[in-house]
Design an enzyme around this catalytic site. Sequence first.
Site, short mmCIF file in Angstrom:
data_model
loop_
_atom_site.label_atom_id
_atom_site.label_comp_id
_atom_site.label_asym_id
_atom_site.label_seq_id
_atom_site.Cartn_x
_atom_site.Cartn_y
_atom_site.Cartn_z
N VAL A 123 0.78 -1.27 0.02
CA VAL A 123 0.09 0.08 0.02
C VAL A 123 0.75 1.21 -0.10
O VAL A 123 1.90 1.18 0.68
CB VAL A 123 -0.79 0.00 1.30
CG1 VAL A 123 -2.06 -0.86 0.99
CG2 VAL A 123 -0.15 -0.14 2.63
N GLY A 126 4.04 3.12 2.83
CA GLY A 126 5.04 2.31 3.47
C GLY A 126 4.80 2.21 4.99
O GLY A 126 3.62 2.28 5.33
N LYS A 137 1.89 8.26 16.30
CA LYS A 137 1.81 9.46 16.79
C LYS A 137 0.27 9.83 17.20
O LYS A 137 -0.02 10.56 18.09
CB LYS A 137 2.12 10.74 15.78
CG LYS A 137 3.51 10.68 15.45
CD LYS A 137 4.30 10.72 16.69
CE LYS A 137 5.75 10.13 16.54
NZ LYS A 137 5.75 8.45 15.97
N GLY A 268 14.89 1.82 22.87
CA GLY A 268 15.25 2.84 21.72
C GLY A 268 13.91 3.51 21.54
O GLY A 268 13.14 3.63 22.35
N GLY A 271 10.54 1.40 21.61
CA GLY A 271 10.29 1.03 22.95
C GLY A 271 9.80 2.10 23.96
O GLY A 271 8.88 2.02 24.60
N LEU A 272 10.54 3.13 23.80
CA LEU A 272 10.28 4.28 24.80
C LEU A 272 8.63 4.85 24.58
O LEU A 272 7.73 5.37 25.29
CB LEU A 272 11.41 5.46 24.65
CG LEU A 272 12.42 5.56 25.52
CD1 LEU A 272 13.36 6.59 25.13
CD2 LEU A 272 12.20 5.34 26.84
N HIS A 544 8.86 36.42 21.73
CA HIS A 544 8.56 36.50 23.12
C HIS A 544 7.17 36.56 23.47
O HIS A 544 6.45 37.46 23.09
CB HIS A 544 9.24 37.31 23.91
CG HIS A 544 9.32 37.22 25.50
ND1 HIS A 544 9.87 36.34 26.32
CD2 HIS A 544 8.47 38.21 26.31
CE1 HIS A 544 9.37 36.59 27.64
NE2 HIS A 544 8.59 37.79 27.56
#
Length: 574
Positions: A123, A126, A137, A268, A271-272, A544
């Site tokens: 598909v 990738g 995400k 890594g 996993g995190l 700022h």
Amino acid sequence: MQSSLSLSLSTTSSAPTISRSHHSPSHCFPLTNNGRPLNLRFCGLRREALGFTSLKLSDSNQRVLLPSRGHLNKVSAALSDNGSPPKSFDYDLLIIGAGVGGHGAALHAVEKGLKTAIIEGDVVGGTCVNRGCVPSKALLAVSGRMRELQSDHHLKSLGLQVSAAGYDRQGVADHANNLASKIRSNLTNSLKALGVDILTGFGTILGPQKVQVGSSNNIVTAKDIIIATGSVPFVPKGIEVDGKTVITSDHALKLESVPDWIAIVGSGYIGLEFSDVYTALGSEVTFIEALDQLMPGFDPEISKLAQRVLINPRRIDYHTGVFASKITPARDGKPVVIELIDAKTKEPKESLEVDAALIATGRAPFTQGLGLENIDVVTQRGFVPVDERMRVIDAKGNLVPHLYCIGDANGKMMLAHAASAQGISVVEQVTGRDYVLNHLSIPAACFTHPEISMVGLTEPQAREKGEKEGFEVSVAKTSFKANTKALAENEGEGIAKLIYRPDNGEILGVHIFGLHAADLIHEASNAIALGTRIQDIKFAVHAHPTLSEVLDELFKSAKVKAQASNPVSEPVAV
């Protein structure tokens, strides 16, 4: 995302078993090759394709795709007229693989006026879109909100009161799946709108500038060819994946269950991030790590702080310096059993009994069945050998004319955006511009809460380089605790770290741990890519109050001996 692959050793063990009632620190294993660690960067994939069957490798538990016997015969028959390039071409550029790397290359090729086609056996999108960056995400967006809603202290400090937070597992899973579908559709539509031909089937290189797509009677020629086939999850020997209780990141992104206790093999990026998701949704996590420290791919100072914030306060324990030599899925009412051995001595350690195990030991290139033998190319640990311009190198060390390889398949940097950047650099080359991508300018990010990001060298890497080349290395740091916007958000935990040369102001690396670190890193990334020196970037103006002032203060705090290389622009009246 960066991750490490990890080879595990098969052994029998009579070591004690740790059940749910007994916890001790645990952790992951990063890939080794002949006993040496191999760090890889993350993202990209292909799966099942036309005319291919599944084969189990003898040195891993991973299934790969190889041509069926009938398909091999067809390819062999089709080779009879190969050996010399065709006189005319169907396309200017042919890309094998429609992941983020292939998509980026195709769009840039069209912009440059090239007649372009892209081949995809699975598909469009990738790994990144379908089984990686995008759906992960979506899950992390949920875990971030859950974590905030569950923090009474954080909410009360802002004057907020919220009733107990909950979630619908299927709804969360649908959010990730729907996002992937939407992005996949967007990529497909963008290719079609620009006139890129999408060829469905598995691409097999038959000879110079010639590719078979699916069936043997479908042969396409192109002046230049890019391999962009991505990668698949790496599963070490001794680990049995059932897709339900012992899973890879591909399975985890479907979120078919939220186990009470899950072991994550690998600490890594992958996993995190999953530890962030699972703990926010109520799971208890145990890391299994082969090296002596967690998060081995990060700058050591960042790893230490991240462990204090992301690991220690959460329902996470870990084992370091151990391999998972064998993992057996849950069946017949029994839990998942993980047998551990010492990473150095290979002596049996204790065993763990958990509800589920996630194998986050990195990714392996998907280069099987590409027909590389037809052009005398031999892979190295599965990776296609290339030079700094992504040109493929054959078994004799010669460049293969008009053939390039980008992304996870070449192993230079396993990140989706790195693949896209490599693809763009190739298109620049085939259209007349000699462009070499600076991989040290490519940023990486881990989307935990707070986030981690980096670009360039870690401090140990920079100091080693300085010793070899004879230059001094300096470090500057700033804290999020001094940033007005971070304090307004009540998110002052975090630091930014600059590694640089004080003699000339060259930026060697920047590492950030804190709120929106993944967005903040790009100012440093672009500075490295453009060759901007610290003494020049000090003059940049930041709004700022914004988080960008963390980097503003970081660059201003650096002590550089050289003066600004460019004069400040003349003032303009407004």
